[in-house]
Motif scaffolding. Structure first.
Motif, PDB file in Angstrom:
ATOM      1  N   VAL A  60      11.577   9.473   0.933  1.00  0.00           N
ATOM      2  CA  VAL A  60      11.570  10.728   1.490  1.00  0.00           C
ATOM      3  C   VAL A  60      11.170  10.616   3.122  1.00  0.00           C
ATOM      4  O   VAL A  60      11.025   9.426   3.456  1.00  0.00           O
ATOM      5  CB  VAL A  60      10.247  11.488   1.032  1.00  0.00           C
ATOM      6  CG1 VAL A  60      10.509  11.699  -0.566  1.00  0.00           C
ATOM      7  CG2 VAL A  60       8.958  10.779   0.841  1.00  0.00           C
ATOM      8  N   SER A  61      11.134  11.679   3.713  1.00  0.00           N
ATOM      9  CA  SER A  61      10.852  11.734   5.162  1.00  0.00           C
ATOM     10  C   SER A  61       9.335  11.435   5.590  1.00  0.00           C
ATOM     11  O   SER A  61       8.469  11.863   4.628  1.00  0.00           O
ATOM     12  CB  SER A  61      11.234  13.081   5.868  1.00  0.00           C
ATOM     13  OG  SER A  61      10.286  13.946   5.203  1.00  0.00           O
ATOM     14  N   GLN A  80       7.372  13.246   7.429  1.00  0.00           N
ATOM     15  CA  GLN A  80       6.916  14.653   7.351  1.00  0.00           C
ATOM     16  C   GLN A  80       6.466  15.151   6.054  1.00  0.00           C
ATOM     17  O   GLN A  80       5.354  15.758   6.025  1.00  0.00           O
ATOM     18  CB  GLN A  80       8.039  15.525   8.029  1.00  0.00           C
ATOM     19  CG  GLN A  80       8.164  15.552   9.436  1.00  0.00           C
ATOM     20  CD  GLN A  80       9.123  14.718   9.825  1.00  0.00           C
ATOM     21  OE1 GLN A  80       9.449  13.533   9.095  1.00  0.00           O
ATOM     22  NE2 GLN A  80       9.807  14.991  11.122  1.00  0.00           N
ATOM     23  N   THR A  81       7.093  14.669   5.088  1.00  0.00           N
ATOM     24  CA  THR A  81       7.039  15.060   3.643  1.00  0.00           C
ATOM     25  C   THR A  81       5.467  14.558   3.203  1.00  0.00           C
ATOM     26  O   THR A  81       4.792  15.066   2.628  1.00  0.00           O
ATOM     27  CB  THR A  81       8.250  14.651   2.616  1.00  0.00           C
ATOM     28  OG1 THR A  81       9.249  15.261   3.149  1.00  0.00           O
ATOM     29  CG2 THR A  81       7.893  14.916   1.291  1.00  0.00           C
ATOM     30  N   SER A 122       2.986  16.185   4.984  1.00  0.00           N
ATOM     31  CA  SER A 122       2.440  17.337   4.437  1.00  0.00           C
ATOM     32  C   SER A 122       1.831  17.148   2.923  1.00  0.00           C
ATOM     33  O   SER A 122       0.864  17.973   2.726  1.00  0.00           O
ATOM     34  CB  SER A 122       3.720  18.078   3.934  1.00  0.00           C
ATOM     35  OG  SER A 122       4.577  18.475   5.290  1.00  0.00           O
ATOM     36  N   ARG A 135      -0.404  20.510   2.271  1.00  0.00           N
ATOM     37  CA  ARG A 135       0.482  21.743   2.365  1.00  0.00           C
ATOM     38  C   ARG A 135       1.805  21.640   1.430  1.00  0.00           C
ATOM     39  O   ARG A 135       2.310  22.807   1.505  1.00  0.00           O
ATOM     40  CB  ARG A 135       1.109  21.587   3.786  1.00  0.00           C
ATOM     41  CG  ARG A 135      -0.074  21.729   4.859  1.00  0.00           C
ATOM     42  CD  ARG A 135       0.576  21.653   6.230  1.00  0.00           C
ATOM     43  NE  ARG A 135      -0.436  21.542   7.260  1.00  0.00           N
ATOM     44  CZ  ARG A 135      -0.252  20.852   8.234  1.00  0.00           C
ATOM     45  NH1 ARG A 135       0.914  20.388   8.706  1.00  0.00           N
ATOM     46  NH2 ARG A 135      -1.063  20.803   9.280  1.00  0.00           N
ATOM     47  N   TYR A 136       2.115  20.623   0.808  1.00  0.00           N
ATOM     48  CA  TYR A 136       3.133  20.629   0.031  1.00  0.00           C
ATOM     49  C   TYR A 136       2.761  19.827  -1.454  1.00  0.00           C
ATOM     50  O   TYR A 136       2.067  18.808  -1.395  1.00  0.00           O
ATOM     51  CB  TYR A 136       4.456  19.867   0.754  1.00  0.00           C
ATOM     52  CG  TYR A 136       5.665  19.639  -0.278  1.00  0.00           C
ATOM     53  CD1 TYR A 136       6.187  20.923  -0.848  1.00  0.00           C
ATOM     54  CD2 TYR A 136       5.987  18.368  -0.823  1.00  0.00           C
ATOM     55  CE1 TYR A 136       7.554  20.548  -1.507  1.00  0.00           C
ATOM     56  CE2 TYR A 136       6.882  18.188  -1.673  1.00  0.00           C
ATOM     57  CZ  TYR A 136       7.663  19.506  -1.690  1.00  0.00           C
ATOM     58  OH  TYR A 136       8.819  19.318  -2.762  1.00  0.00           O
ATOM     59  N   VAL A 137       3.163  20.464  -2.501  1.00  0.00           N
ATOM     60  CA  VAL A 137       2.704  19.870  -3.643  1.00  0.00           C
ATOM     61  C   VAL A 137       4.046  19.072  -3.954  1.00  0.00           C
ATOM     62  O   VAL A 137       5.188  19.555  -4.330  1.00  0.00           O
ATOM     63  CB  VAL A 137       2.530  20.798  -4.786  1.00  0.00           C
ATOM     64  CG1 VAL A 137       2.115  20.106  -6.126  1.00  0.00           C
ATOM     65  CG2 VAL A 137       1.338  21.604  -4.298  1.00  0.00           C
ATOM     66  N   PRO A 138       3.973  17.619  -4.447  1.00  0.00           N
ATOM     67  CA  PRO A 138       5.205  16.893  -4.575  1.00  0.00           C
ATOM     68  C   PRO A 138       5.501  17.354  -6.289  1.00  0.00           C
ATOM     69  O   PRO A 138       4.688  17.618  -6.858  1.00  0.00           O
ATOM     70  CB  PRO A 138       4.734  15.623  -4.551  1.00  0.00           C
ATOM     71  CG  PRO A 138       3.394  15.550  -4.784  1.00  0.00           C
ATOM     72  CD  PRO A 138       2.760  16.964  -4.166  1.00  0.00           C
ATOM     73  N   SER A 139       6.894  16.996  -6.381  1.00  0.00           N
ATOM     74  CA  SER A 139       7.412  17.072  -7.732  1.00  0.00           C
ATOM     75  C   SER A 139       6.836  15.743  -8.676  1.00  0.00           C
ATOM     76  O   SER A 139       6.189  15.092  -8.100  1.00  0.00           O
ATOM     77  CB  SER A 139       8.886  16.846  -7.604  1.00  0.00           C
ATOM     78  OG  SER A 139       9.336  15.728  -7.512  1.00  0.00           O
ATOM     79  N   LEU A 166       8.060  12.527  -7.691  1.00  0.00           N
ATOM     80  CA  LEU A 166       7.584  12.065  -6.463  1.00  0.00           C
ATOM     81  C   LEU A 166       6.290  11.489  -6.752  1.00  0.00           C
ATOM     82  O   LEU A 166       5.640  10.396  -6.339  1.00  0.00           O
ATOM     83  CB  LEU A 166       7.642  13.125  -5.434  1.00  0.00           C
ATOM     84  CG  LEU A 166       7.760  12.604  -3.833  1.00  0.00           C
ATOM     85  CD1 LEU A 166       8.922  11.636  -3.621  1.00  0.00           C
ATOM     86  CD2 LEU A 166       7.774  13.783  -3.059  1.00  0.00           C
TER      87      LEU A 166
END
Lengths: 66, 151
Positions: A25-26, A28-29, A32, A37-41, A44
């Motif tokens: 992944v990037s 930035q991911t 995050s 700020r972002y909930v991974p799958s 991931l």
């Protein structure tokens, strides 16, 4: 959802960029996800758990608001 | 359901997944920018030179839309699940904005024409397909860029 990725990275002594490259992944991911700020799958989360040699539950924890 | 039916359903499901996941290579983003800007410049020059050939105007408009679509559906340098999620959010936002724009814009046009135009014929001007698609694509591209920056 809380996570201990930053701590795990520090233990393994790997940067965000290195971790990002390892799981495809990037950067930035990763940033995050670390900041919540972002909930991974699930995929991931499992990939991360494999790299840190921990279970997903040890890295990610539900909060009361979740 | 028998085995053949299951196989057909599974095949259809795979095809739909492939269709949903279709994206252009990253290099097409730059090509899209070039096409969109070229189309915009050509349209501007055409308008300035008082050209009246409707077909040319239509060609330049299509060029702009093709360019913007290429920007919209081309991959990022690093494409992962977060960028896919952000893109989905930006498409949803653009779609909702587009619907509101289509509802409100004719009334704004009418209001402006009513206030500032001296002509008697102040009908509700209908929104053109170019105007709406251009608006939606611009909103999607900009909102996606905003979401990426704010992460």
């Amino acid at each position: 959802m809380q996570n201990t990725i930053k701590v795990e990275r520090a233990i393994k002594n790997i940067t965000q960029d290195e971790l990002a490259k390892q799981i495809g992944v990037s950067r930035q991911t990763i940033n995050s996800i670390e900041k919540g700020r972002y909930v991974p799958s699930t995929i991931l989360a499992l990939k991360m758990a494999k790299i840190f040699e921990k279970t997903v539950n040890e890295i990610f924890k539900l909060e009361d608001t979740d | 359901m028998n085995n053949t039916t299951n196989k057909i359903i599974e095949c259809e499901r795979k095809k739909i997944h492939q269709l949903f996941g279709f994206q252009l290579h990253h290099k097409y983003k730059l090509l899209g920018v070039i096409i969109a800007i070229s189309g915009l410049c050509c349209l501007f020059i055409f308008r300035m030179s008082a050209g009246e050939a409707e077909i040319m105007r239509e060609v330049f408009r299509k060029l702009i839309l093709i360019g913007l679509l290429m920007i919209s559906i081309s991959k990022d340098k690093v494409e992962d699940e977060m960028t896919i999620t952000l893109k989905a959010q930006s498409y949803k936002f653009a779609f909702i904005c587009g619907v509101f724009y289509a509802i409100i814009q004719p009334f704004i046009n009418f209001g402006v024409a009513f206030l500032f135009s001296h002509e008697e014929n102040n009908e509700l001007l209908q929104l053109g397909d170019f105007q709406l698609l251009f608006f939606m694509l611009i909103v999607q591209i900009m909102f996606y860029a905003f979401l990426k920056l704010s992460r």
